[in-house]
Enzyme design. Sequence first.
Site, PDB file in Angstrom:
ATOM      1  N   ASP A  52      14.413 -24.959  -6.295  1.00  0.00           N
ATOM      2  CA  ASP A  52      14.243 -23.504  -6.400  1.00  0.00           C
ATOM      3  C   ASP A  52      15.201 -22.982  -7.464  1.00  0.00           C
ATOM      4  O   ASP A  52      16.381 -22.747  -7.185  1.00  0.00           O
ATOM      5  CB  ASP A  52      14.539 -22.827  -5.056  1.00  0.00           C
ATOM      6  CG  ASP A  52      13.480 -23.131  -3.994  1.00  0.00           C
ATOM      7  OD1 ASP A  52      12.838 -24.209  -4.079  1.00  0.00           O
ATOM      8  OD2 ASP A  52      13.305 -22.304  -3.078  1.00  0.00           O
TER       9      ASP A  52
ATOM     10  N   LYS B 104       8.435 -17.528  -6.985  1.00  0.00           N
ATOM     11  CA  LYS B 104       9.126 -17.097  -5.773  1.00  0.00           C
ATOM     12  C   LYS B 104       9.783 -15.747  -6.068  1.00  0.00           C
ATOM     13  O   LYS B 104      10.282 -15.532  -7.171  1.00  0.00           O
ATOM     14  CB  LYS B 104      10.157 -18.162  -5.405  1.00  0.00           C
ATOM     15  CG  LYS B 104      11.071 -17.823  -4.252  1.00  0.00           C
ATOM     16  CD  LYS B 104      11.991 -19.016  -3.918  1.00  0.00           C
ATOM     17  CE  LYS B 104      13.098 -18.618  -2.957  1.00  0.00           C
ATOM     18  NZ  LYS B 104      14.058 -19.720  -2.710  1.00  0.00           N
TER      19      LYS B 104
ATOM     20  N   LYS C  58       5.845 -18.155  -3.090  1.00  0.00           N
ATOM     21  CA  LYS C  58       6.856 -18.099  -2.028  1.00  0.00           C
ATOM     22  C   LYS C  58       7.576 -16.756  -2.026  1.00  0.00           C
ATOM     23  O   LYS C  58       8.455 -16.520  -2.851  1.00  0.00           O
ATOM     24  CB  LYS C  58       7.872 -19.229  -2.200  1.00  0.00           C
ATOM     25  CG  LYS C  58       8.980 -19.215  -1.131  1.00  0.00           C
ATOM     26  CD  LYS C  58       9.943 -20.373  -1.298  1.00  0.00           C
ATOM     27  CE  LYS C  58      11.135 -20.239  -0.348  1.00  0.00           C
ATOM     28  NZ  LYS C  58      12.147 -21.292  -0.554  1.00  0.00           N
TER      29      LYS C  58
END
Lengths: 494, 303, 303
Positions: free
Chosen positions: B140, B203, B239
Amino acid sequence: MAKDDKKDNTLKLKFDSARNLAPAPESKSIAKIKPQYELFINGSFVKPESGKYFDTINPATEEKLSQVAEASPADVDKAIKSAKSAYQKVWSKMPGKERAKYIFRISRMIQEKAREFAVVESLDGGKPIRESRDFDVPTAANHFFYYAGWADKLNYAFPTKTPRPVGVASQIIPWNFPLLMAAWKIAPALATGNTVVLKSAETTPLTALMLAELIQEADLPPGVVNIITGAGETGAAMVSHPDTDKIAFTGSTDVGKIIQKAVASTHKKVTLELGGKAANIIFDDAPLDQAVEGVINGIFFNQGHVCCAGSRLYVQESVYDIVLRKLKDRLETLIVGDPLDKNTDIGAINSRGQLETIQKYLKIGVQEGGEIYQSSCPLPKKGFFCSPTLFTNVSQSSRIAQEEIFGPVLSILTFRTEDEVIEKANNTPYGLSAGVWTDKGSKIFNMTTKLRAGVVWANTFNKFDPTSPFGGFKESGFGREGGLHGLMPYLHLD
Amino acid sequence: MKPNIKIPDFSHTAVVDQVGIEERASRFTKRSIKNETKMNGLLLALNMIDLTTLEGKDTVGKVKQLCTKAMHLHKAYPGLPTVAAVCVYPSMVGVAKKALGDSGVKVASVSTAFPSGQAPTQVKIDDTKYAVENGADEIDMVISRGKFLQGEYNFVFDEIALIKEICGDARLKVILETGELGTYDRVRKASDIAMYAGADFIKTSTGKISPAATMPVTLVMLEAIRDFYYKTGKKIAMKPAGGISKAKLALHYLVMLNEVLGEDWMNNEWFRFGASSLANDLLMQIMKQKTGIYQSSNYFSID
Amino acid sequence: MAKINNTNDEQRLEVLKTYKIYVGGQFPRTESGRYYVVKSKNGDHLANVCQCSRKDFRDAVLAARNAFGGWSARAAFNRGQILYRIAEMLEGRKSQFVDEMTKQGLSLKQANEEVNLSIERLIYYAGWCDKYHAMASTVNPVASSHFNFSSPEPTGVVSVLAPDDSPLLGLVSMMAPIISGGNTCVILASSKYPLSAVTFGEVLGTSDLSGGVVNILTGFVDELLPYFADHMDVNAITLSDQSESQVTLAKEKSVFNLKRVFQYKNINWITEKGQSPYFILDLQEIKTTWHPIENIGGAKASY
C-alpha cells in the site's frame, strides 16, 4: 430483452446481483383507505347527487382500492357556491396573518401524516415509495409552509400595486403528482385570499381526499377548500361555471386548449401548466457520469410521467459512444417492480390507458427506424409496467422526438455545434424545461439564455423547490407556480 | 501494464460535479438491504476487510493478536469467512506472515514513507523492497501529494511506475490520500494517474487524515475504474480506507460497488475495506441476523 | 437670374404624400393594391391609405420573427438608447404630426397633447429597458445546494390592435412596452386615424431601430383580426378597445398555439394609468435557471 453490442461483449459489466435484492416492502398497514369516499363540500363529506361512484385501482396489482364519488354538474355547482360563500363571508375578510396560520397548520399536519400519505400515493398512483416518501409528500408540505408565510406579506410582492384576491379558484390537477399538485394549487390560492374547488384526477383521487380529511381536521372554515372527484365532465362543469373566477389547470396541452377556448368569452383568469418535450443537452466537456445520472433521473423519475421530463437527449457526437454505453449500464441497474418496495426505481405505469399510449409510441419508434434498447430487468406479471427504454438512431423528424410520450422512453439524438443544438432544442411547440451539461461557465450562460423554456437546469435536472417558479413558454402554458411569481395568477393588481 | 495502453494527457482528465456525485452517492444509501441479501452482504464485507493496525506503538504482540483475530473472527459462529488481509508497517510484515501461515489471509504492508510520502525516492524504494522481501503479498504505497498539487503529474506517475516494478508479484495499492487533494476533480485525476502508472488497486486514504474514505469520493474512484475498464479492458481493484466502522455503511458501499462496477467486482480480489473496528460491527450484525437478538460488544473480541 | 415662380404657400401646388405601410424597415404599399380614403372632418379627401391584407400581415410577421433574435439579444441599455432616439426623432417632427392630426379633426390642443405625451412615453419606457429585470427577477433560496434565479425574457412576436380613438399616443403606449421588453411586433393602426401611424413609421425608420422590430399596417380590424389571432408564429396578441365579440374571437383563435392574450380596455392613455412597467411584464416569460453550488471542505465566508 437487451441487445448486446457485439464489440462490447468482452467488457460488459454485469448487474443482475445489483437488481436481485431481497424484497423490502413498506408496510401497507399504515394506509387507512376507506371502502368509499364522498365529495368534500362546505367542510363535510357529502354523497354525490347522482349517487354514482367509480373505482380507483392499484395500477401495480390492478386490484380495487376504493370507490369515490363522481361529481355531477349539480355537485360542482354546490361546491363552487360554497366556495363563493366562504370567500365572501369568511376568507376574503380574514386578516392575512390568520390565513397564514391555517396554511401553516396544514403543512405541519401533512408532515405528521407523511408516511401514510406516501404509502397511499404509491398504492393509488404506482409511483415508487422512495419518490413519494422522499419527494412528493415532503415537497407538498413545504409548499404549504412556503406560501403560508406570504399570506400577510402580499403588499411587499408587487411594488406600487395593491393586490386583491380573484375569488373562487377552480383547480384541476393531473395524476402524475396527485398530492403535490394539489399543494401547488391550493397553497398559493389560500395565501392570496381565494377559495378553492379542486378536482383530483380520475385515476389518483385518494391522497387529495386524505388532504380533504386533513383540512377538515385542521378546522379550516367550511367551504374555503372543496375537494371533489370525477372525470373530464366534472372538470368541464367547473370551467364553465359562472362563479368560477379563476381556473388553474395542469395537464395535457390538448385539454388546456379546450379550457382556454371554453373561457374565451369570459373574464376568467386562467393559468395552464401543460405538456413538454424537454431537451437535455450533453456537451463533450461535461461531467459525464453526473450527466448520465441526470439523464436517467430526467426521464425515469416517476416512470417518465413528468411534464418536464428530459425526453429528448442531445449528445455531442464526440462523446456519443461513451455516453450511450454509460446510459445502457446505468439502465441495467434500475429496479422495476412493486411501487411499495423501498428498492424500486421504476414503479407501475399509472393506468392501462397510459400503458397503451406508451406501447403505441414504442411501436412507432421502431417503425420510424429507431433502434430500441430496453433494460433486461424482468417486469412483474400483473399490473401496468413498462421497461425503461432508450431509442437511438432518432431524428428530429421522428414522432418519438416530437410528441410527449409521458412514459419511461428516451429519444437520443446527436449534434455537433452549439448553434445546431440550440436550434434543435428550440424546434418544438413546447417550452417547459431544458437541461444542459457542460463544465464551461460561459457556455452554460450562452445555452441557458437561448433555450426557450421556463425552467432550465444546468448540470442538474428535475429539481423543484417551493421558492422556485415553475411553468412554461409557448404551448407549455402560461403562469408560474412557486416562488413570488406564483402569487401573480391568484391576484388582481390594482 | 499492457503495452497497448495509451497514456492520456493528465492535464485534461474527466471532470466531476460535486453536487451531482454526492446526490448519486446518497441514492445508494436509500437501498433497503434485507434478509438473505443482508446476510450475504455482511459475510462478503467481512471477507473484504484489510484488518489494519498502523500505529507507532505497534508491537509483535499486537500484530500477532490481530492475525489471530483475522483468522478466527468469532468462534461462536463456525464457518465464518476470514478477512482478506492484515495490513501492517513493513517492520511487522515478517511477524504477520509467520502468524498467518497458510491461512490464506494475505499480508499487506504500507510503504513509501507512509503516511506522508515525504522521503527521497531511494528511501521509498528501500522501504518497499524490505516489505516485499519479508513476504508482503500486497504493497500500500502513498502518492506524493505535494508534487501532485504542484502539478508535477509526471513525477507522481513515474514514482508509482517505479514502485510497481519493485513490487514484483505483490499487488500494488496506490493511496491517493483524498482528504489532502481537496476536490473530486483532483481525486479523479489522481485515480487516472495511478491506474495508468500500473496500480492494481486504488485506495482512498491512509487513515491518518480526515476526511478519510467517504461514499462520494469512493464513487469518483469507482467511476474512474469503470472508465479505465471501458478504455483498456483492464480491471482495477478499489479500497476505501478509514472511517468505515459500521456494518450498515459497509453495506451501502457494497450496493454502490454492485451498481457501478457490477458483480465481477463483488469479491475481495477487487474490493477491500481498510478498517480496524468494522469487523466486530459486522459480526454483531451477522449474529443479530442469525439469532434475531440485538448484540452487545462484550461478546466480541477486541484484538 | 429669375426667381422661380410659385414658391409662396398660396400659389404653390402642394406635393401630396403617399401613405404607405412600414414592414421590415421598408415602406411598401399593400400587396393587395387596395386602399381606403381618409377624409378630414370637413369631408375633404386627405389620403388614400393602404387597406392591408392577410398577406401583408404574413409578411410583417416574417419580418418581426427575423428581427426577434437580434432585438431580444441587444443589450437592454442599447434598447433604451434606441427608444430614446425614437423620442428625439418624434420631437423633431412634432409639427408634422400636429398638422396631420388637426387635419384629421383633432383640436390643436388635443394634437399637441398626443404628440407631447407620445414623446414623454417613449422616454419613460426608454428608461425602463434596463430596469424592469431588477423589478421582476428573483434569486430563489432553494433548500438544496443550487443557485437558482428567475428572470423575465421576451415572449416573442406580438400582434397589436392599436386603439381606434387615439391617432398616435395609443399606438405608442402599446408599442413601447412591447419593444422595450425585447419583443417585436406587428401593429394594426387605428383605421379612423391612420395617417399619424404611417408617419410614425417614418420616424421609426430613421431612429436606429432595426427593420422588422416594429411593423405598422393600416386596414380594418374585422378583416385582419382573425389572422392577428391565429397566426402560429405569433406568440401574443394585445387588444385595446375592440368589442366583446372581437375579443372573444381573438381569444378563441389564439388557442391554436396558446397565444398570450391581453386586452387594455378603457385605458385613458393620457393619464398615469397609461404607462407602467407591468405592461412590459405582461409580454415577458419568467425563466428559472438552476445550477449546483460546489461546497467542498470546511472553508466558510468570514468577516
